[in-house]
Design an enzyme around this catalytic site. Structure first.
Site, PDB file in Angstrom:
ATOM      1  N   CYS A 121       0.675  -1.280  -0.246  1.00 58.83           N
ATOM      2  CA  CYS A 121      -0.113  -0.232   0.260  1.00 58.83           C
ATOM      3  C   CYS A 121       0.853   1.205  -0.134  1.00 58.83           C
ATOM      4  CB  CYS A 121      -0.748   0.376   1.050  1.00 58.83           C
ATOM      5  SG  CYS A 121      -2.218  -1.519   0.901  1.00 58.83           S
ATOM      6  N   HIS A 257      -3.294   7.131   2.092  1.00 56.61           N
ATOM      7  CA  HIS A 257      -3.932   5.781   1.279  1.00 56.61           C
ATOM      8  C   HIS A 257      -5.223   5.889   2.411  1.00 56.61           C
ATOM      9  CE1 HIS A 257      -4.224   1.719   0.822  1.00 56.61           C
ATOM     10  NE2 HIS A 257      -3.678   1.725   2.035  1.00 56.61           N
ATOM     11  N   ASN A 287     -10.222  -0.394  -0.532  1.00 57.69           N
ATOM     12  CA  ASN A 287      -8.675   0.085  -0.584  1.00 57.69           C
ATOM     13  C   ASN A 287      -7.825  -0.530  -2.313  1.00 57.69           C
ATOM     14  OD1 ASN A 287      -5.597  -0.175  -0.081  1.00 57.69           O
ATOM     15  ND2 ASN A 287      -5.972  -1.233   1.808  1.00 57.69           N
TER      16      ASN A 287
HETATM   17  N1  ACO Z   1     -18.862  -8.945   8.321  1.00 55.27           N
HETATM   18  C1  ACO Z   1     -18.961  -9.017   9.347  1.00 55.27           C
HETATM   19  N2  ACO Z   1     -18.439  -9.419  10.159  1.00 55.27           N
HETATM   20  C2  ACO Z   1     -17.149  -9.551   9.795  1.00 55.27           C
HETATM   21  C3  ACO Z   1     -16.844  -8.935   8.804  1.00 55.27           C
HETATM   22  C4  ACO Z   1     -17.254  -8.644   8.213  1.00 55.27           C
HETATM   23  N3  ACO Z   1     -16.850  -8.394   6.588  1.00 55.27           N
HETATM   24  N4  ACO Z   1     -14.739  -9.130   9.440  1.00 55.27           N
HETATM   25  C5  ACO Z   1     -15.178  -9.206  10.358  1.00 55.27           C
HETATM   26  N5  ACO Z   1     -16.568  -9.286  10.993  1.00 55.27           N
HETATM   27  C6  ACO Z   1     -15.980 -10.079  12.062  1.00 55.27           C
HETATM   28  C7  ACO Z   1     -15.552 -10.235  13.052  1.00 55.27           C
HETATM   29  O1  ACO Z   1     -15.416 -11.977  13.118  1.00 55.27           O
HETATM   30  C8  ACO Z   1     -15.658 -10.078  14.230  1.00 55.27           C
HETATM   31  O2  ACO Z   1     -16.449 -10.357  15.030  1.00 55.27           O
HETATM   32  P1  ACO Z   1     -16.144 -11.381  16.748  1.00 55.27           P
HETATM   33  O3  ACO Z   1     -16.033 -10.388  17.777  1.00 55.27           O
HETATM   34  O4  ACO Z   1     -17.688 -11.987  16.761  1.00 55.27           O
HETATM   35  O5  ACO Z   1     -15.113 -12.174  16.816  1.00 55.27           O
HETATM   36  C9  ACO Z   1     -16.078  -8.833  14.520  1.00 55.27           C
HETATM   37  O6  ACO Z   1     -16.465  -8.612  13.375  1.00 55.27           O
HETATM   38  C10 ACO Z   1     -14.887  -7.423  14.488  1.00 55.27           C
HETATM   39  O7  ACO Z   1     -14.252  -7.485  14.149  1.00 55.27           O
HETATM   40  P2  ACO Z   1     -13.123  -6.066  14.252  1.00 55.27           P
HETATM   41  O8  ACO Z   1     -12.008  -7.643  13.313  1.00 55.27           O
HETATM   42  O9  ACO Z   1     -12.806  -6.310  16.263  1.00 55.27           O
HETATM   43  O10 ACO Z   1     -13.576  -5.454  13.288  1.00 55.27           O
HETATM   44  P3  ACO Z   1     -12.699  -3.982  13.217  1.00 55.27           P
HETATM   45  O11 ACO Z   1     -13.812  -3.020  13.901  1.00 55.27           O
HETATM   46  O12 ACO Z   1     -11.121  -3.776  13.848  1.00 55.27           O
HETATM   47  O13 ACO Z   1     -12.838  -3.618  11.436  1.00 55.27           O
HETATM   48  C11 ACO Z   1     -11.236  -4.153   9.695  1.00 55.27           C
HETATM   49  C12 ACO Z   1     -12.017  -5.014  10.717  1.00 55.27           C
HETATM   50  C13 ACO Z   1     -11.628  -3.612   8.803  1.00 55.27           C
HETATM   51  C14 ACO Z   1     -10.709  -5.025   9.388  1.00 55.27           C
HETATM   52  C15 ACO Z   1     -10.109  -3.279  10.194  1.00 55.27           C
HETATM   53  O14 ACO Z   1     -10.062  -3.060  11.717  1.00 55.27           O
HETATM   54  C16 ACO Z   1      -9.870  -2.528   9.552  1.00 55.27           C
HETATM   55  O15 ACO Z   1      -9.749  -1.476   8.499  1.00 55.27           O
HETATM   56  N6  ACO Z   1      -7.930  -2.937   9.447  1.00 55.27           N
HETATM   57  C17 ACO Z   1      -7.294  -2.143   8.740  1.00 55.27           C
HETATM   58  C18 ACO Z   1      -7.444  -2.719   7.030  1.00 55.27           C
HETATM   59  C19 ACO Z   1      -6.554  -3.171   7.350  1.00 55.27           C
HETATM   60  O16 ACO Z   1      -5.842  -4.386   6.995  1.00 55.27           O
HETATM   61  N7  ACO Z   1      -6.032  -3.194   5.766  1.00 55.27           N
HETATM   62  C20 ACO Z   1      -4.831  -3.903   4.863  1.00 55.27           C
HETATM   63  C21 ACO Z   1      -4.060  -3.020   4.096  1.00 55.27           C
HETATM   64  S1  ACO Z   1      -2.888  -1.938   5.484  1.00 55.27           S
HETATM   65  C22 ACO Z   1      -3.342  -0.773   5.106  1.00 55.27           C
HETATM   66  O17 ACO Z   1      -3.852  -0.303   4.372  1.00 55.27           O
HETATM   67  C23 ACO Z   1      -3.462   0.153   6.354  1.00 55.27           C
END
Ligand code: ACO
Length: 330
Positions: A121, A257, A287
């Site tokens: 990214c 980003h 993304n």
């Molecule tokens: N739909 C429904 N529920 C979901 C989904 C989905 N698509 N994905 C995860 N869940 C559930 C999980 O299983 C979890 O359930 P649980 O509590 O029963 O275990 C719950 O939702 C919460 O999950 P979290 O991971 O805590 O949710 P969070 O609020 O952190 O959001 C997300 C997740 C959107 C991935 C966020 O953490 C994020 O955007 N992270 C960074 C993105 C990333 O990694 N990008 C990769 C590239 S690097 C960069 O670009 C910076």
């Protein structure tokens, strides 16, 4: 690693930009038909409503060539005028050669040099830093810097944690060497690059040419990435401002980003910047990894938000971890 323009002979002026997106839109409802998720969850947690997905047979190079041609047209130059292509991607058409040489041939550039860089990214900011440094050294006069990805090809479409986040696309900018004048010069004012390989497993594919002879598919530790992203994006932004003797009040536009709307909003809060100064495209692009910043730049230039002499900050963060920023007077 930093590069700040202090009375060198040359600096890199942005002469044009352009973008290309696949035709096909994939909405949250489309994804909810494939995995256990909902439009409401995706919108609330990420701000994403839809993303573009490349058609079968439509490759990263096709998007890169589209963006490159649009940027050349905007800069009013021909492919033959370009000395250098630096193309950022983690989803190349082939393992070898570099996707950049396909772009080179397609735009009719028969001399100079073309190669890929891979910083996921953060790739576009890394590529911008490489091209900027070569221009400052007097090695090249006109460079095409491209971020292009088909992330849909490395997404695990059964994994709801990651498949909702990504999209495909490409963006490009043309950089042209200009004499540094010292008087509110336009162009790239600084670049700052960082990485910390201790976090290499936080966003990764479970394959690769050397290890499994496959590209693999992506896995990420979303919450951990989120927390690091907020800290690193803010640090890279502050670093750029400090290095140039500026404050956040001097910034006209932040074009970060585009990973998650909540990450961008938290960055805005940390920098005490109103969201009106932040360019957001994650809602309709998702993304797009290395393509996200040049896609957002192109959109904000095309709709008249970014104008000549505006001060534009582009903080980035991605797999590796890699992070950094470029500060540009447009
Ligand atoms: N739909 C429904 N529920 C979901 C989904 C989905 N698509 N994905 C995860 N869940 C559930 C999980 O299983 C979890 O359930 P649980 O509590 O029963 O275990 C719950 O939702 C919460 O999950 P979290 O991971 O805590 O949710 P969070 O609020 O952190 O959001 C997300 C997740 C959107 C991935 C966020 O953490 C994020 O955007 N992270 C960074 C993105 C990333 O990694 N990008 C990769 C590239 S690097 C960069 O670009 C910076």
């Amino acid at each position: 690693m930093s590069q700040i323009n202090r009375a060198g002979i040359w600096m890199s002026r942005v002469a044009g930009c352009g973008s290309a997106l696949p035709e096909r839109r994939m909405t949250n409802l489309d994804i909810a038909r494939m995995v256990d998720t909902s439009d409401e969850w995706i919108t609330q947690r990420t701000g994403i409503k839809e993303r573009r997905i490349a058609a079968r047979g439509e490759n990263t190079s096709d998007l890169a060539i589209g963006a490159a041609k649009a940027a050349l047209q905007h800069a009013e130059i021909r492919g033959a005028d370009v000395d250098l292509i630096v193309l950022a991607t983690c989803t190349p058409d082939r393992t070898m050669p570099a996707t950049a040489v396909r772009v080179q041939a397609a735009i009719g550039m028969h001399g100079g040099a073309a190669f890929d860089v891979q910083a996921v990214c953060s790739g576009f900011v890394y590529a911008l830093a490489v091209a900027d440094n070569m221009i400052r050294l007097g090695q090249v006069r006109t460079a095409l810097v491209i971020g292009a990805e088909t992330m849909s090809r490395v997404v695990d479409w059964y994994d709801r944690n990651s498949c909702v986040l990504f999209g495909d696309g490409a963006g490009a900018v043309v950089l042209r060497a200009e004499r540094y004048t010292g008087d509110a010069p336009r162009g790239i004012l600084s670049t700052h690059l960082h990485s910390d390989g201790r976090h290499e497993d936080k966003i990764q594919t479970d394959g690769g040419v050397s290890s499994t002879q496959t590209a693999g598919s992506m896995h990420l530790a979303g919450r951990e990435v989120f927390l690091h992203a907020v800290v690193n994006l803010a640090q890279a932004s502050q670093e750029a401002l400090t290095a140039n003797g500026l404050t956040q009040d001097d910034i006209d536009w932040v074009v970060p980003h585009q990973a998650n709307q909540r990450i961008v909003q938290t960055l805005g809060e940390k920098l005490h910047l109103p969201m009106e100064k932040v360019v957001l495209t994650v809602d309709h692009h998702g993304n797009t990894s290395a393509a996200s910043i040049p896609l957002a730049l192109s959109e904000a230039v095309a709709d008249g938000r970014i104008k000549e002499n505006d001060l534009v900050l582009t903080p980035t963060m991605g797999s590796g971890f890699t992070w950094g920023s470029a500060l540009i007077r447009w």
